[in-house]
Design a protein around this motif. Structure first.
Motif: not given
Length: 144
Positions: A81-83, A69-79, A34-42
């Protein structure tokens, strides 16, 4: 509603511990979700949490339109956490199903417990309430 089989008391106690652990872990990840959803959607935020990306170990990356525009390297923690929450919810449902079948509770109770994994903070309440209820039933069965 019938009572549980007295021969299954040790098995029920074991699954109760598993249910409690899954409740807390799933509930914790739901709060993170819910926190990451808020950070993304607000509207004034619009960021994803990023790990090991181009901007350092941990960063906020502009989400853009449909993730542009998201980076090509690294890990998307938002995604991630959802998974992870999704898989933890499956484990939580399994624990719910096991406790429900062993305790021989009503289907409504199964559904109420299942809601704990999708309604923020509800898993903590349902764990407390139904684990206590199960322990009381087991105490009566054992004659304590």
């Amino acid at each position: 509603m019938s009572s549980p089989n007295p021969a299954q008391v040790p098995q029920i106690k074991k699954i109760l511990r598993f249910y409690k652990a899954s409740s807390y872990v799933t509930g914790g990840f739901l709060i993170l979700l819910m926190i990451t959803w808020g950070i993304r959607r607000l509207p004034f935020l619009g960021f994803d949490l990023w790990l090991l990306g181009p901007n350092g170990f941990f960063s906020f990356e502009q989400y853009g339109v449909d993730g542009e525009g998201l980076p090509d390297v690294g890990f998307n923690l938002t995604v991630w956490i959802l998974i992870i929450h999704g898989w933890l919810y499956v484990v939580y449902l399994f624990a719910d199903f096991r406790i429900w079948t062993l305790m021989r509770w009503s289907f409504t109770r199964f559904l109420l417990i299942a809601l704990g994994g999708v309604v923020p903070f509800l898993s903590f309440y349902t764990e407390n309430r139904y684990a206590k209820m199960a322990h009381e039933q087991l105490s009566k069965l054992e004659g304590k």
